[in-house]
Write a protein that holds these residues in place. Structure first.
Motif, PDB file in Angstrom:
ATOM      1  N   PHE A 164     -50.592 -26.421   9.455  1.00 17.99           N
ATOM      2  CA  PHE A 164     -49.397 -26.203  10.054  1.00 17.99           C
ATOM      3  C   PHE A 164     -48.245 -26.021   8.952  1.00 17.99           C
ATOM      4  N   THR A 165     -47.315 -25.025   8.924  1.00 13.62           N
ATOM      5  CA  THR A 165     -46.430 -24.976   8.055  1.00 13.62           C
ATOM      6  C   THR A 165     -44.950 -25.146   9.038  1.00 13.62           C
ATOM      7  N   ILE A 166     -43.871 -25.890   8.375  1.00 12.64           N
ATOM      8  CA  ILE A 166     -42.452 -25.762   9.197  1.00 12.64           C
ATOM      9  C   ILE A 166     -41.843 -24.908   8.144  1.00 12.64           C
ATOM     10  N   SER A 167     -40.745 -24.496   8.786  1.00 12.75           N
ATOM     11  CA  SER A 167     -39.950 -23.733   7.818  1.00 12.75           C
ATOM     12  C   SER A 167     -38.571 -23.319   8.580  1.00 12.75           C
ATOM     13  N   ARG A 168     -37.537 -23.199   8.103  1.00 12.68           N
ATOM     14  CA  ARG A 168     -36.288 -22.842   8.910  1.00 12.68           C
ATOM     15  C   ARG A 168     -35.367 -21.713   8.362  1.00 12.68           C
ATOM     16  N   LEU A 185     -42.578 -23.410  13.384  1.00 11.72           N
ATOM     17  CA  LEU A 185     -43.599 -24.289  13.190  1.00 11.72           C
ATOM     18  C   LEU A 185     -44.874 -22.994  13.354  1.00 11.72           C
ATOM     19  N   GLN A 186     -45.558 -22.751  12.163  1.00  7.33           N
ATOM     20  CA  GLN A 186     -46.804 -21.921  12.070  1.00  7.33           C
ATOM     21  C   GLN A 186     -47.768 -22.666  12.185  1.00  7.33           C
ATOM     22  N   MET A 187     -48.447 -22.556  13.240  1.00  8.93           N
ATOM     23  CA  MET A 187     -49.841 -23.417  13.710  1.00  8.93           C
ATOM     24  C   MET A 187     -51.102 -22.671  13.542  1.00  8.93           C
ATOM     25  N   ASN A 188     -51.943 -23.029  12.494  1.00  9.08           N
ATOM     26  CA  ASN A 188     -53.241 -22.454  12.232  1.00  9.08           C
ATOM     27  C   ASN A 188     -54.449 -23.222  12.361  1.00  9.08           C
ATOM     28  N   SER A 189     -55.635 -22.489  12.291  1.00 10.35           N
ATOM     29  CA  SER A 189     -57.023 -23.293  12.607  1.00 10.35           C
ATOM     30  C   SER A 189     -56.665 -24.358  13.781  1.00 10.35           C
TER      31      SER A 189
END
Length: 128
Positions: free
Chosen positions: A68-72, A81-85
């Motif tokens: 997961f990657t959080i960004s703003r 919230l980018q959620m992979n796999s």
């Protein structure tokens, strides 16, 4: 008062990806530490990821690190919230949260008690 509106949840197969967005109605969004939490029935709401007001500092729960990657985007008053796999155990209602007090641009927070405003939640379901 800050209003948070999540979007982007849905149904996905294991191994797939989803991207969540949280739009804030707050002219001072750039001052707020933000977080994503998730909750399943009968369980507590747990931190998934958090980001500092500047966006430069982030935190991830061990269960989502590397996936997961959080960004703003402070210009758009939105946190992502980018959620992979994705895994079946990622199935939950995902909540966006904002902390209304400002300390420094590098602070982030990881417990529900430290946040003042919450979105309505968005369901994420990962099928096996």
């Amino acid at each position: 008062q800050v209003r948070l509106v999540e979007s982007g949840g849905g149904l996905v197969q294991a191994g797939g990806s989803l991207s969540l967005s949280c739009a804030a109605s707050a002219p001072t969004f750039f001052k707020y530490p933000m977080g994503w939490f998730r909750q399943t029935p009968g369980k507590e709401r747990d931190i998934v990821a958090a980001v500092s007001p500047s966006g430069g500092e982030t935190y991830y729960a061990d269960s989502v690190k590397g996936r997961f990657t959080i960004s703003r985007d402070n210009a758009k008053s939105t946190v992502y919230l980018q959620m992979n796999s994705l895994k079946p155990e990622d199935t939950a209602v995902y909540y966006c949260a904002a902390r209304g007090t400002y300390h420094s641009g590098s602070d982030y927070y990881t417990t529900v008690y430290e946040y003042d405003y919450w979105g309505q939640g968005t369901q994420v379901t990962v099928s096996s």
